[in-house]
Design a protein around this motif. Structure first.
Motif, mmCIF file in Angstrom:
data_model
loop_
_atom_site.group_PDB
_atom_site.id
_atom_site.type_symbol
_atom_site.label_atom_id
_atom_site.label_comp_id
_atom_site.label_asym_id
_atom_site.label_seq_id
_atom_site.Cartn_x
_atom_site.Cartn_y
_atom_site.Cartn_z
ATOM 1 N N PHE A 207 -19.175 -9.050 -1.203
ATOM 2 C CA PHE A 207 -19.122 -10.097 -0.167
ATOM 3 C C PHE A 207 -19.832 -9.612 1.104
ATOM 4 O O PHE A 207 -20.600 -10.349 1.715
ATOM 5 N N GLU B 61 -14.958 -7.269 -2.160
ATOM 6 C CA GLU B 61 -15.179 -7.244 -0.709
ATOM 7 C C GLU B 61 -16.544 -6.609 -0.406
ATOM 8 O O GLU B 61 -17.296 -7.105 0.440
ATOM 9 N N GLY C 64 -10.271 -13.156 8.212
ATOM 10 C CA GLY C 64 -10.247 -12.647 9.584
ATOM 11 C C GLY C 64 -11.638 -12.287 10.070
ATOM 12 O O GLY C 64 -12.044 -12.655 11.180
ATOM 13 N N ALA C 65 -12.393 -11.573 9.227
ATOM 14 C CA ALA C 65 -13.750 -11.164 9.604
ATOM 15 C C ALA C 65 -14.623 -12.391 9.840
ATOM 16 O O ALA C 65 -15.431 -12.428 10.782
ATOM 17 N N THR C 66 -14.449 -13.414 9.008
ATOM 18 C CA THR C 66 -15.234 -14.646 9.155
ATOM 19 C C THR C 66 -14.873 -15.362 10.458
ATOM 20 O O THR C 66 -15.753 -15.821 11.196
ATOM 21 N N VAL D 96 -21.159 -11.211 8.775
ATOM 22 C CA VAL D 96 -19.704 -11.085 8.932
ATOM 23 C C VAL D 96 -19.347 -9.598 9.034
ATOM 24 O O VAL D 96 -19.520 -8.854 8.084
ATOM 25 N N SER D 97 -18.856 -9.199 10.190
ATOM 26 C CA SER D 97 -18.512 -7.784 10.382
ATOM 27 C C SER D 97 -17.026 -7.549 10.129
ATOM 28 O O SER D 97 -16.178 -8.291 10.638
ATOM 29 N N PHE D 98 -16.740 -6.528 9.363
ATOM 30 C CA PHE D 98 -15.346 -6.173 9.090
ATOM 31 C C PHE D 98 -14.830 -5.128 10.077
ATOM 32 O O PHE D 98 -13.646 -4.779 10.038
ATOM 33 N N ILE E 226 -12.554 -18.154 0.700
ATOM 34 C CA ILE E 226 -12.574 -17.843 2.130
ATOM 35 C C ILE E 226 -12.952 -19.098 2.914
ATOM 36 O O ILE E 226 -12.341 -19.429 3.933
ATOM 37 N N GLN F 159 -4.343 -8.811 -3.499
ATOM 38 C CA GLN F 159 -5.433 -9.795 -3.437
ATOM 39 C C GLN F 159 -5.359 -10.613 -2.160
ATOM 40 O O GLN F 159 -6.377 -10.924 -1.541
ATOM 41 N N ILE G 183 -11.793 -6.019 12.073
ATOM 42 C CA ILE G 183 -10.602 -6.097 11.206
ATOM 43 C C ILE G 183 -10.084 -4.686 10.912
ATOM 44 O O ILE G 183 -8.876 -4.438 10.926
ATOM 45 N N GLY H 202 -9.032 -13.052 -7.360
ATOM 46 C CA GLY H 202 -8.292 -12.138 -6.632
ATOM 47 C C GLY H 202 -8.918 -11.212 -5.731
ATOM 48 O O GLY H 202 -8.597 -11.249 -4.595
ATOM 49 N N PHE H 203 -9.774 -10.477 -6.276
ATOM 50 C CA PHE H 203 -10.431 -9.916 -5.169
ATOM 51 C C PHE H 203 -9.852 -8.557 -4.852
ATOM 52 O O PHE H 203 -8.690 -8.419 -4.638
ATOM 53 N N ARG I 294 0.815 -1.214 0.000
ATOM 54 C CA ARG I 294 0.000 0.000 0.000
ATOM 55 C C ARG I 294 0.848 1.264 0.000
ATOM 56 O O ARG I 294 0.586 2.196 -0.733
ATOM 57 N N GLY J 152 -0.896 -4.861 3.482
ATOM 58 C CA GLY J 152 -1.470 -4.074 4.580
ATOM 59 C C GLY J 152 -0.707 -4.198 5.885
ATOM 60 O O GLY J 152 -1.143 -3.677 6.905
ATOM 61 N N MET K 12 -8.323 -3.600 13.927
ATOM 62 C CA MET K 12 -7.061 -4.348 14.056
ATOM 63 C C MET K 12 -5.980 -3.746 13.159
ATOM 64 O O MET K 12 -4.820 -3.616 13.547
ATOM 65 N N LEU L 78 -2.669 -10.986 9.023
ATOM 66 C CA LEU L 78 -3.587 -10.803 10.155
ATOM 67 C C LEU L 78 -3.508 -12.063 11.023
ATOM 68 O O LEU L 78 -3.860 -13.152 10.568
ATOM 69 N N ARG M 93 -8.467 -10.229 4.920
ATOM 70 C CA ARG M 93 -9.479 -9.456 5.650
ATOM 71 C C ARG M 93 -10.773 -10.260 5.803
ATOM 72 O O ARG M 93 -11.354 -10.310 6.890
ATOM 73 N N ALA M 94 -11.195 -10.883 4.726
ATOM 74 C CA ALA M 94 -12.453 -11.639 4.781
ATOM 75 C C ALA M 94 -12.304 -12.888 5.640
ATOM 76 O O ALA M 94 -13.237 -13.264 6.366
ATOM 77 N N TYR N 154 -4.314 -9.572 0.563
ATOM 78 C CA TYR N 154 -4.820 -8.660 1.600
ATOM 79 C C TYR N 154 -6.341 -8.779 1.718
ATOM 80 O O TYR N 154 -6.881 -8.916 2.822
ATOM 81 N N TYR N 155 -7.034 -8.729 0.586
ATOM 82 C CA TYR N 155 -8.498 -8.799 0.633
ATOM 83 C C TYR N 155 -8.983 -10.171 1.091
ATOM 84 O O TYR N 155 -9.964 -10.275 1.826
ATOM 85 N N VAL N 156 -8.304 -11.220 0.674
ATOM 86 C CA VAL N 156 -8.664 -12.559 1.156
ATOM 87 C C VAL N 156 -8.461 -12.623 2.672
ATOM 88 O O VAL N 156 -9.327 -13.101 3.414
#
Lengths: 163, 335
Positions: free
Chosen positions: A121, A118, B107-109, A128-130, B238, B98, A133, A112-113, A33, B144, A136, B165, B104-105, B100-102
């Motif tokens: 999703f 997100e 972790g959230a799950t 599912v709460s972000f 996920i 990518q 995260i 990928g995503f 980033r 991240g 964090m 994470l 996050r999801a 990173y986004y995986v």
């Protein structure tokens, strides 16, 4: 077009494509980033500037796992894990790095995503709460804080040094 | 004579070579069909694409030659470049963004069934120890960054989501008697991130689904349907990862690799590399075979200790200073 011409075209293409591969090897892209450039090849080095995601940098020299690079704004050292040889294209007007997309970036959407996926999703998985995260990710420890923490606890390698 | 038909078997061969059996949705095939080229152009285009497929790199140069030779238009050349890159990239390793986004999801799950432990002092302390390890690891930079969180469970447990994470239970913290023990546990989780183990748990079929999603060249206009397909692949990924972290666990060899790298990281920072075997010894004492959490998803501690004993875990110089134990005790007081 004759078979001979076909073979010649293929051979020409091979030669030129091969030559171009090495010509651009010195340029790399920032794949995290926000990368912080340092005055010396170590996390202890003073920060000389930063380079955002996808920025192309010119590699000046390599030392172990560290590369000295020249970015648009500064010159300094980056750990190799912050860099890729791939070119990353950011879509014009993208509001955040996650929204990056180009023809080739989107090819990766399936596996990928990005922030769009997100968001989709989140819509489909409201339970599912972000938020935890996001909180964090706000917990950060700078390299200088980490160094002070190690010193305070008398943590030091027996031989060599922390990288 | 219909030359396009005559070429069809060849084109199918081309798609087979580049996509490993993908059918009509092959981007190369689609791009070529859309291009509406003459026979000469078809032939050269085929030659160019095959060459590019062989090289995997230099595709843009090859297309430029075609363009310079006047046999393909700039638009056609651009289309081929984009398509070639898409095919190459779709099968490459996932990018840090990518991941990173995986992560996050994932972790959230995980946190949807594990309550966060609200103790800022302990959380800060775990992050300080963890960050020193991440910085000295093989992959200090992730998109991240590395972040650490404690969850409420009394069971001994820890998870590393892709991208850095890392989650550990209060039960796991209670097993640690000093900072070096905690560092050993965190180093093992950082090692899983370094080694890409969680990402590796994503089933191959997700990649196939991804390849199908990207199979058309109309990617510049990603619509609702494609986004939905991509999200389905995302959800599947996920669930592959959380299923592995929570239920099935990694292969024994992966745990061994993570233990080995953890010992290396501990040595680099200056924590006691023998602490990992020590914590595992505590685990062997406390957790029951067939139990929940860590016991279910990890090889028996004794087996891991036996593997660790084959490594050189010497390297701790003297007794840690009292300050280290004092800050550990202070941070862990409420845990």
């Amino acid at each position: 077009m004759t078979t001979r011409q076909l073979w010649m075209a293929t051979a020409l293409a091979l030669m030129i494509a091969g030559a171009s591969g090495s010509a651009t090897a010195a340029d790399m892209s920032v794949q995290i980033r926000n990368a912080q450039l340092r005055a010396t090849p170590s996390y202890l080095g003073k920060i000389t500037g930063s380079a955002p995601y996808a920025q192309r940098v010119e590699v000046l020299q390599t030392q172990g796992d560290w590369l000295e690079v020249r970015s648009a704004a500064a010159t300094g050292w980056l750990h190799k894990s912050a860099l890729t040889t791939k070119k990353i294209v950011i879509k014009a007007g993208a509001s955040d790095v996650g929204a990056t997309a180009s023809g080739e970036e989107l090819a990766l959407a399936g596996k990928g995503f990005n922030s769009d996926i997100e968001a989709d999703f989140k819509n489909k998985n409201a339970e599912v709460s972000f938020a935890p995260i996001d909180r964090m990710e706000k917990i950060t420890v700078s390299p200088s804080e980490a160094r002070a923490f190690l010193d305070q606890g008398g943590v030091k390698p027996v031989a060599g040094g922390a990288r | 004579m219909n030359r396009s038909r005559k070429l069809a078997p060849l084109l199918n061969t081309a798609s087979y070579v580049s996509l490993g059996g993908a059918s009509d949705t092959s981007p190369i095939l689609t791009a070529l069909r859309r291009s509406a080229l003459s026979y000469t152009q078809w032939t050269l285009a085929l030659c160019i694409v095959l060459t590019a497929a062989l090289l995997q790199t230099g595709c843009s140069t090859v297309a430029q030659i075609g363009q310079a030779a006047g046999v393909v238009t700039p638009q056609q050349a651009e289309s081929m470049v984009k398509t070639g890159q898409s095919v190459g990239k779709a099968f490459e390793k996932i990018t840090p963004e990518q991941e990173y986004y995986v992560g996050r999801a994932v972790g959230a799950t995980l946190l949807s069934t594990h309550k966060v432990y609200a103790n800022d002092a302990a959380t800060r302390y775990v992050n300080l120890v963890g960050q020193t390890l991440a910085m000295a690891s093989d992959k200090p930079e992730t998109f991240g960054g590395y972040h650490f969180l404690i969850f409420e469970d009394d069971d001994v447990n820890a998870f590393a989501a892709p991208g850095g994470l890392i989650f550990l239970s209060r039960g796991m913290l209670r097993l640690c008697k000093n900072e070096d023990d905690l560092a050993a546990v965190l180093a093992h989780e950082v090692a899983h991130v370094n080694l890409g183990h969680a990402i590796g748990a994503i089933k191959g079929s997700r990649w196939t689904a991804a390849a199908t999603v990207v199979g058309t060249e109309g990617l510049k206009n990603v619509g609702g349907e494609q986004l939905a397909q991509a999200t389905t692949a995302f959800e599947g990924s996920i669930s592959d990862i959380t299923g592995t972290l929570v239920n099935s666990g990694y292969a024994r060899g992966q745990e061994r690799d993570a233990d080995t790298l953890a010992v290396t990281i501990l040595k680099r920072v200056g924590y006691n590399p023998a602490a990992l075997a020590r914590v595992l010894g505590n685990m062997a004492h406390d957790i029951k075979p067939g139990g929940a959490g860590f016991a279910k998803t990890h090889p028996p501690p004794d087996a891991r200790i036996a593997d660790l004993n084959k490594l050189n875990t010497a390297g701790q110089a003297g007794t840690p200073p009292p300050a280290r134990q004092q800050r550990f005790n202070a941070a862990m007081a409420g845990v």
